[in-house]
Scaffold this motif. Structure first.
Motif, PDB file in Angstrom:
ATOM      1  N   ARG A 174       0.896  -1.430   0.278  1.00 21.35           N
ATOM      2  CA  ARG A 174       0.387  -0.150   0.238  1.00 21.35           C
ATOM      3  C   ARG A 174       1.250   1.382   0.023  1.00 21.35           C
TER       4      ARG A 174
ATOM      5  N   VAL B  66       0.782   4.062  -2.739  1.00 17.28           N
ATOM      6  CA  VAL B  66       0.768   5.705  -2.899  1.00 17.28           C
ATOM      7  C   VAL B  66       1.755   6.605  -2.797  1.00 17.28           C
TER       8      VAL B  66
ATOM      9  N   TYR C  25      -6.316   3.707  -3.363  1.00 15.05           N
ATOM     10  CA  TYR C  25      -5.788   3.757  -2.343  1.00 15.05           C
ATOM     11  C   TYR C  25      -5.523   5.418  -1.171  1.00 15.05           C
TER      12      TYR C  25
ATOM     13  N   GLU D 148      -4.464   8.182   1.940  1.00 17.32           N
ATOM     14  CA  GLU D 148      -4.160   7.636   3.356  1.00 17.32           C
ATOM     15  C   GLU D 148      -4.854   9.099   4.255  1.00 17.32           C
TER      16      GLU D 148
ATOM     17  N   THR E 249      -4.034   3.413   5.693  1.00 13.17           N
ATOM     18  CA  THR E 249      -4.314   3.772   4.032  1.00 13.17           C
ATOM     19  C   THR E 249      -5.419   2.528   3.604  1.00 13.17           C
TER      20      THR E 249
END
Length: 249
Positions: free
Chosen positions: A30, A34, A82, A84, A102
């Protein structure tokens, strides 16, 4: 030992177990996706991605898994998107807690985190309720074995580090966020190994937990939060004396 450092050490010890269960792989994947989305797929020009890839290699993530995560972040593969999210709340004993997540489904993640806070005697608060108690910092660990604190201190401060603490098995280096990659790269060029490197939060002050039962509840809450698939990092401002920590075990 201060809460931030202590919690980081606990997580460091758990890393191998998490990797065996696949949880650490999932979290690093993840982070890679990101990082690519924010700064592009080239680790030479994307420092955050470079660090994520280094962390992936450190836990022996297969190269094809890393490459797939990069392609996913670049939009070349389908799947989840994804974002945050930062959650804030309080734990037993009044400890402030920051949860960095996330997620591809904010509603699901919020519900899961709220449930864990409630189950283990904490309270999920609103945005800004505890963040003012923390400062954003660069954080990295350097194994103590074979390296004196004086030598590390000289090289780290010269490279731009702000502070160094001594943990149980590692030296802990703090930097300003904008100096994080400069310090990290400088240490690596000096053949000083850097582990568990990230941009995170450090408490400006700590809350001392002196009751073993309260300490036990707080650790259970932090463990449970950290076990959630969507949670990347958990930071708290607790300070538990070693004798209290032993009594709570």
């Amino acid at each position: 030992m201060a809460g931030h450092s202590h919690w980081a050490q606990i997580k460091h010890k758990k890393a191998k177990v998490d990797a065996q269960r696949g949880k650490l792989f999932s979290k690093i994947i993840r982070e890679i996706t990101v990082a690519v989305r924010e700064g592009g797929p080239n680790p030479e020009t994307n420092s955050r991605l470079r660090t994520a890839i280094e962390n992936a290699r450190r836990v022996n993530m297969p190269a094809e898994t890393i490459e797939r995560a990069i392609k996913k972040g670049a939009g070349e593969l389908g799947g989840e998107s994804y974002e945050e999210v930062l959650y804030e709340g309080y734990g037993p004993g009044g400890a402030a807690i920051m949860v960095m997540a996330t997620t591809d489904n904010r509603n699901r993640t919020t519900a899961e985190i709220r449930h864990v806070f409630s189950k283990y005697g904490g309270n999920l608060g609103s945005s800004g309720c505890v963040s003012y108690m923390f400062e954003r910092v660069g954080y990295m660990e350097v194994p103590k074995e074979g390296l004196s604190e004086d030598v590390l201190y000289e090289k780290a401060i010269e490279a731009g580090a702000e502070d160094i603490e001594t943990g149980e098995t590692s030296y802990i280096i703090y930097t300003k966020p904008e100096m994080f990659y400069t310090v990290k790269d400088s240490l690596l060029k000096e053949n000083i190994p850097v582990e568990n490197a990230t941009i995170t939060y450090k408490p400006l002050s700590t809350v001392q937990i002196t009751d073993p039962e309260t300490a036990k509840k707080l650790i259970k809450l932090l463990d449970a939060l950290d076990e959630l698939d969507d949670v990347q990092n958990v930071i708290s401002n607790f300070d538990i004396p070693e004798e209290v920590l032993r009594a709570s075990a």
